[in-house]
Enzyme design. Structure first.
Site, PDB file in Angstrom:
ATOM      1  N   ASN A 138       0.861  -1.176   0.000  1.00  0.00           N
ATOM      2  CA  ASN A 138       0.000   0.000   0.000  1.00  0.00           C
ATOM      3  C   ASN A 138       0.904   1.234   0.000  1.00  0.00           C
ATOM      4  OD1 ASN A 138      -1.871   1.970   0.463  1.00  0.00           O
ATOM      5  ND2 ASN A 138      -2.890   0.931   2.159  1.00  0.00           N
ATOM      6  N   HIS A 189      -2.544   7.595   8.366  1.00  0.00           N
ATOM      7  CA  HIS A 189      -3.441   8.754   8.425  1.00  0.00           C
ATOM      8  C   HIS A 189      -3.018   9.568   9.640  1.00  0.00           C
ATOM      9  CE1 HIS A 189      -6.446   7.658   5.392  1.00  0.00           C
ATOM     10  NE2 HIS A 189      -6.091   6.416   5.695  1.00  0.00           N
ATOM     11  N   ALA A 193       7.491 -14.819  11.489  1.00  0.00           N
ATOM     12  CA  ALA A 193       6.071 -14.835  11.138  1.00  0.00           C
ATOM     13  C   ALA A 193       5.270 -13.987  12.136  1.00  0.00           C
ATOM     14  CB  ALA A 193       5.562 -16.271  11.152  1.00  0.00           C
ATOM     15  N   ARG A 234      18.154 -12.520  17.312  1.00  0.00           N
ATOM     16  CA  ARG A 234      19.594 -12.786  17.207  1.00  0.00           C
ATOM     17  C   ARG A 234      20.044 -12.401  15.801  1.00  0.00           C
ATOM     18  NH1 ARG A 234      20.398 -17.638  14.360  1.00  0.00           N
ATOM     19  NH2 ARG A 234      18.574 -18.988  14.224  1.00  0.00           N
TER      20      ARG A 234
HETATM   21  C1  LIG Z   1      11.978 -16.253  12.926  1.00  0.00           C
HETATM   22  C2  LIG Z   1      12.246 -17.742  12.724  1.00  0.00           C
HETATM   23  C3  LIG Z   1      12.982 -17.962  11.381  1.00  0.00           C
HETATM   24  C4  LIG Z   1      13.163 -18.127  13.899  1.00  0.00           C
HETATM   25  O1  LIG Z   1      13.469 -19.475  13.828  1.00  0.00           O
HETATM   26  P1  LIG Z   1      14.504 -20.099  14.910  1.00  0.00           P
HETATM   27  O2  LIG Z   1      15.801 -19.369  14.878  1.00  0.00           O
HETATM   28  O3  LIG Z   1      14.508 -21.559  14.662  1.00  0.00           O
HETATM   29  O4  LIG Z   1      13.814 -19.711  16.296  1.00  0.00           O
HETATM   30  P2  LIG Z   1      13.321 -20.675  17.464  1.00  0.00           P
HETATM   31  O5  LIG Z   1      12.167 -21.497  17.003  1.00  0.00           O
HETATM   32  O6  LIG Z   1      14.532 -21.357  18.029  1.00  0.00           O
HETATM   33  O7  LIG Z   1      12.762 -19.638  18.527  1.00  0.00           O
HETATM   34  C5  LIG Z   1      13.608 -18.818  19.329  1.00  0.00           C
HETATM   35  C6  LIG Z   1      12.730 -17.931  20.207  1.00  0.00           C
HETATM   36  O8  LIG Z   1      12.047 -16.976  19.388  1.00  0.00           O
HETATM   37  C7  LIG Z   1      10.632 -17.116  19.521  1.00  0.00           C
HETATM   38  N1  LIG Z   1      10.059 -16.968  18.186  1.00  0.00           N
HETATM   39  C8  LIG Z   1      10.414 -17.638  17.070  1.00  0.00           C
HETATM   40  N2  LIG Z   1       9.695 -17.218  16.032  1.00  0.00           N
HETATM   41  C9  LIG Z   1       8.866 -16.277  16.507  1.00  0.00           C
HETATM   42  C10 LIG Z   1       7.885 -15.475  15.904  1.00  0.00           C
HETATM   43  N3  LIG Z   1       7.621 -15.567  14.600  1.00  0.00           N
HETATM   44  N4  LIG Z   1       7.216 -14.593  16.663  1.00  0.00           N
HETATM   45  C11 LIG Z   1       7.483 -14.486  18.002  1.00  0.00           C
HETATM   46  N5  LIG Z   1       8.417 -15.223  18.629  1.00  0.00           N
HETATM   47  C12 LIG Z   1       9.092 -16.108  17.882  1.00  0.00           C
HETATM   48  C13 LIG Z   1      10.422 -18.518  20.090  1.00  0.00           C
HETATM   49  O9  LIG Z   1       9.225 -18.597  20.803  1.00  0.00           O
HETATM   50  C14 LIG Z   1      11.647 -18.687  20.950  1.00  0.00           C
HETATM   51  O10 LIG Z   1      11.412 -17.973  22.132  1.00  0.00           O
HETATM   52  P3  LIG Z   1      12.013 -18.519  23.565  1.00  0.00           P
HETATM   53  O11 LIG Z   1      13.528 -18.503  23.383  1.00  0.00           O
HETATM   54  O12 LIG Z   1      11.522 -17.503  24.562  1.00  0.00           O
HETATM   55  O13 LIG Z   1      11.471 -19.885  23.737  1.00  0.00           O
HETATM   56  C15 LIG Z   1      10.931 -18.581  12.682  1.00  0.00           C
HETATM   57  O14 LIG Z   1      10.418 -18.788  13.992  1.00  0.00           O
HETATM   58  C16 LIG Z   1       9.825 -17.947  11.840  1.00  0.00           C
HETATM   59  O15 LIG Z   1       9.035 -17.097  12.291  1.00  0.00           O
HETATM   60  N6  LIG Z   1       9.783 -18.374  10.546  1.00  0.00           N
HETATM   61  C17 LIG Z   1       8.861 -17.839   9.565  1.00  0.00           C
HETATM   62  C18 LIG Z   1       8.066 -18.982   8.892  1.00  0.00           C
HETATM   63  C19 LIG Z   1       7.228 -18.488   7.778  1.00  0.00           C
HETATM   64  O16 LIG Z   1       6.618 -17.433   7.839  1.00  0.00           O
HETATM   65  N7  LIG Z   1       7.178 -19.231   6.696  1.00  0.00           N
HETATM   66  C20 LIG Z   1       6.436 -18.828   5.529  1.00  0.00           C
HETATM   67  C21 LIG Z   1       6.820 -19.656   4.348  1.00  0.00           C
HETATM   68  S1  LIG Z   1       7.915 -18.793   3.244  1.00  0.00           S
END
Ligand SMILES: CC(C)(COP(=O)(O)OP(=O)(O)OC[C@H]1O[C@@H](n2cnc3c(N)ncnc32)[C@H](O)[C@@H]1OP(=O)(O)O)[C@@H](O)C(=O)NCCC(=O)NCCS
Length: 183
Positions: A84, A108, A154, A177
């Protein structure tokens, strides 16, 4: 494959070809190797798309006539992604924007006695770098700069800049991280 399936498939590809050429006709440039998996709409802003981009179903470029949305090469856009724009949204090469994400470069003005719907727009460009992964259902708000190689978890709501190679999550998005890279 039976004959009915073959005919259905042929019709589907013909439909996609038609969609692709009408989409390209609306763009500011003529990209090569565009892949369209379904309908993509443009409503007002100017849009330019680099070579080799891929769009899935129901992506939407909307905003105002002053808007400009620019996608680099080989950008991948999931289903139901909305851009948008009332000023400028730029996306770098090789970036992925997962389904249901929403990217907006304006608000807005909320400090008004009048109706919010007719309050002036406050515009600040959004820049998303190269090789970025925006996770599903994310929202990127005005003025945000996302550095190359960053990952947006996500469901994040990104309200401030994200450094290169950072992984951010949550609402508002905060640093989880930095990516570990082998080289
Ligand atoms: C961001 C991401 C890549 C991180 O993966 P990761 O490094 O394996 O992270 P982990 O699963 O080890 O999680 C680490 C911490 O972050 C938190 N966390 C991970 N993803 C999160 C998210 N999207 N929102 C909020 N918190 C999240 C976990 O709860 C965990 O918290 P804790 O340490 O307090 O327990 C993954 O969680 C994600 O969101 N992937 C997106 C998937 C997607 O949208 N796919 C679409 C298809 S293309």
């Amino acid at each position: 494959m039976n004959l009915r399936k073959k005919i259905e498939r042929r019709r589907f590809y013909k439909h996609l070809q038609k969609e692709t050429s009408s989409f390209i006709d609306q763009l500011q440039n003529k990209p090569q190797g565009l892949v369209l998996r379904g309908h993509v709409d443009i409503d007002y802003p100017k849009v330019e798309v680099g070579d080799g981009c891929c769009f899935r179903l129901n992506d939407y470029f909307r905003g105002t006539k002053d808007g400009m949305i620019s996608l680099g090469k080989k950008v991948w856009i999931g289903d139901n992604v909305t851009f948008n724009s009332a000023c400028k949204i730029s996306i770098g090469d090789d970036t992925m924007i997962a389904s249901n994400s929403y990217i907006v470069d304006h608000d807005h003005c909320v400090d008004t006695d009048g109706l919010l719907i007719s309050s002036p727009l406050i515009c600040q460009p959004v820049t998303i770098g190269k090789n970025v992964w925006v996770g599903a259902n994310s929202v990127i708000l005005k003025g945000v700069f996302i550095g190359d190689g960053a990952v947006i978890g996500a469901g994040s709501v990104v309200v401030k800049d994200v450094p290169a190679n950072a992984i951010v999550v949550g609402n508002p998005a905060h640093l989880l991280r930095y990516r570990k890279q082998n080289d």
